[in-house]
Design an enzyme around this catalytic site. Structure first.
Site, PDB file in Angstrom:
ATOM      1  N   SER A  10      22.298 -34.724  29.344  1.00 24.65           N
ATOM      2  CA  SER A  10      21.482 -35.939  29.260  1.00 24.65           C
ATOM      3  C   SER A  10      20.500 -36.008  30.418  1.00 24.65           C
ATOM      4  CB  SER A  10      22.372 -37.183  29.283  1.00 24.65           C
ATOM      5  OG  SER A  10      21.577 -38.325  29.527  1.00 24.65           O
ATOM      6  N   HIS A  35      20.185 -33.914  25.597  1.00 26.42           N
ATOM      7  CA  HIS A  35      20.391 -35.291  25.132  1.00 26.42           C
ATOM      8  C   HIS A  35      19.326 -36.189  25.767  1.00 26.42           C
ATOM      9  CE1 HIS A  35      23.162 -38.564  23.736  1.00 26.42           C
ATOM     10  NE2 HIS A  35      22.727 -39.216  24.805  1.00 26.42           N
ATOM     11  N   ASP A  37      17.994 -40.076  26.126  1.00 27.79           N
ATOM     12  CA  ASP A  37      18.411 -41.465  25.987  1.00 27.79           C
ATOM     13  C   ASP A  37      17.196 -42.380  25.926  1.00 27.79           C
ATOM     14  OD1 ASP A  37      21.315 -41.412  26.034  1.00 27.79           O
ATOM     15  OD2 ASP A  37      21.117 -40.627  28.069  1.00 27.79           O
ATOM     16  N   MET A  39      15.793 -46.042  25.537  1.00 24.40           N
ATOM     17  CA  MET A  39      16.208 -47.448  25.700  1.00 24.40           C
ATOM     18  C   MET A  39      14.969 -48.330  25.667  1.00 24.40           C
ATOM     19  SD  MET A  39      19.019 -47.045  28.738  1.00 24.40           S
ATOM     20  CE  MET A  39      20.120 -45.621  28.824  1.00 24.40           C
ATOM     21  N   HIS A  68      19.170 -39.988  21.350  1.00 25.03           N
ATOM     22  CA  HIS A  68      20.053 -41.154  21.225  1.00 25.03           C
ATOM     23  C   HIS A  68      19.194 -42.407  21.359  1.00 25.03           C
ATOM     24  CE1 HIS A  68      23.647 -43.438  23.321  1.00 25.03           C
ATOM     25  NE2 HIS A  68      23.298 -44.000  22.177  1.00 25.03           N
ATOM     26  N   MET A  70      18.816 -46.087  21.699  1.00 26.96           N
ATOM     27  CA  MET A  70      19.414 -47.386  22.036  1.00 26.96           C
ATOM     28  C   MET A  70      18.302 -48.419  21.931  1.00 26.96           C
ATOM     29  SD  MET A  70      21.724 -45.963  25.155  1.00 26.96           S
ATOM     30  CE  MET A  70      20.757 -44.459  25.199  1.00 26.96           C
ATOM     31  N   MET A 139      30.615 -44.144  22.275  1.00 25.33           N
ATOM     32  CA  MET A 139      30.183 -44.517  23.632  1.00 25.33           C
ATOM     33  C   MET A 139      31.418 -44.802  24.477  1.00 25.33           C
ATOM     34  SD  MET A 139      26.922 -44.256  23.781  1.00 25.33           S
ATOM     35  CE  MET A 139      26.918 -44.772  25.506  1.00 25.33           C
ATOM     36  N   ASP A 177      30.054 -39.938  24.880  1.00 25.09           N
ATOM     37  CA  ASP A 177      28.906 -40.167  25.767  1.00 25.09           C
ATOM     38  C   ASP A 177      29.233 -41.254  26.777  1.00 25.09           C
ATOM     39  OD1 ASP A 177      26.413 -40.447  26.921  1.00 25.09           O
ATOM     40  OD2 ASP A 177      25.403 -41.123  25.088  1.00 25.09           O
TER      41      ASP A 177
HETATM   42  C1  DX5 Z   1      24.292 -44.270  28.562  1.00 23.42           C
HETATM   43  C2  DX5 Z   1      23.644 -43.056  27.959  1.00 23.42           C
HETATM   44  C3  DX5 Z   1      24.315 -41.805  28.382  1.00 23.42           C
HETATM   45  C4  DX5 Z   1      24.195 -41.539  29.867  1.00 23.42           C
HETATM   46  C5  DX5 Z   1      25.376 -40.760  30.323  1.00 23.42           C
HETATM   47  O1  DX5 Z   1      23.727 -45.406  28.046  1.00 23.42           O
HETATM   48  O2  DX5 Z   1      23.717 -43.095  26.542  1.00 23.42           O
HETATM   49  O3  DX5 Z   1      23.853 -40.672  27.637  1.00 23.42           O
HETATM   50  O4  DX5 Z   1      23.016 -40.846  30.177  1.00 23.42           O
HETATM   51  O5  DX5 Z   1      25.390 -40.719  31.713  1.00 23.42           O
HETATM   52  P1  DX5 Z   1      26.676 -40.234  32.527  1.00 23.42           P
HETATM   53  O6  DX5 Z   1      27.087 -38.897  31.986  1.00 23.42           O
HETATM   54  O7  DX5 Z   1      26.187 -40.164  33.938  1.00 23.42           O
HETATM   55  O8  DX5 Z   1      27.737 -41.269  32.308  1.00 23.42           O
HETATM   56 ZN    ZN Z   2      23.258 -41.173  25.416  1.00 25.83          ZN
END
Ligand code: DX5
Ligand code: ZN
Length: 227
Positions: A10, A35, A37, A39, A68, A70, A139, A177
């Site tokens: 990620s 990955h 993320d 948001m 991913h 969000m 999650m 994740d």
């Molecule tokens: C959280 C994300 C994860 C995050 C994981 O909202 O979806 O993918 O980047 O980070 P770590 O591995 O540091 O918990």
């Molecule tokens: Zn993620």
């Protein structure tokens, strides 16, 4: 059954002044997927990245891009993320009143559909869409930031997700994740996970990104420990 464990690096914890270098280091360390993320400042408070970052990663690596979302109303963004080079798009069950249709659209756009479950959302929310899914993203933190501690309640949830898959004879990936470290990865694997997302443990490993990937790999495949 899938074969070897998948590591999905990620980039949320990467140094964005050298994103291409970070992605290439994850690849050379042995990561399987990248990955990303996304948001939107609404579904989760943080605001991160969009299709332009996916497109930049696409130019940096040939690894599959595991995106991913969000975000609220993800159905309005699917084509843009496909055009940017996403291989898989995972949407949140909680953001999709028409989850079945959204997953069909992802598939029809030529990507692998995934569904993510917040910690408070039960695995049973996926029963009716299982045939459409390539991956279930459990999650193991509240989404929104990297570097949070692993929620222990995720272990029994991973086992329920694995049970849903076995009962249906499906080959959907069980992906976890949040808070993944060499220690929690091993326990998540024992509980049923096969794909492991990690940001902090990879991109902020004190010995560097390759070492971060390799330490997770050794935890998941102990036969490599002496290699
Ligand atoms: C959280 C994300 C994860 C995050 C994981 O909202 O979806 O993918 O980047 O980070 P770590 O591995 O540091 O918990
Ligand atoms: Zn993620």
């Amino acid at each position: 059954m899938h074969g070897r464990s998948i590591l999905s690096a990620s980039i949320l914890a990467a140094d964005f002044t050298d994103l291409g270098g970070a992605v290439r280091a994850a690849e050379s360390g042995g990561a399987d997927w990248i990955h990303i993320d996304v948001m939107d400042g609404h579904f989760v408070p943080a605001l991160t990245m969009g299709p332009v970052v996916v497109e930049a990663c696409r130019r940096a690596t040939r690894l599959p891009l595991d995106v991913h979302l969000m975000v609220e109303h993800p159905e309005t963004l699917l084509a843009a993320f496909r055009d940017a080079g996403s291989d898989a798009l995972t949407v949140h069950v909680e953001a999709c009143p028409h989850l079945y249709r959204t997953l069909e659209t992802i598939r029809d756009l030529g990507m692998k559909p995934g569904a993510a479950l917040n910690p408070g959302t039960p695995v049973s929310a996926l029963e009716e869409v299982l045939p459409l899914l390539d991956r279930i993203l459990v999650m193991s933190v509240n989404p929104g930031a990297y570097g949070q501690p692993f929620l222990e309640s995720s272990l029994s949830k991973l086992t329920r997700a694995r049970g849903l898959r076995e009962a249906a004879g499906s080959d959907v990936w069980i992906e976890v994740d949040g808070g993944i470290t060499p220690e929690t990865a091993g326990r998540a694997a024992a509980a049923g996970a096969e794909a492991f997302v990690a940001a902090h443990a990879i991109f902020q490993h004190p010995q560097g990104i390759e070492a971060g990937v390799q330490s997770l790999r050794r935890a998941l495949e102990p036969s490599l420990a002496s290699a």
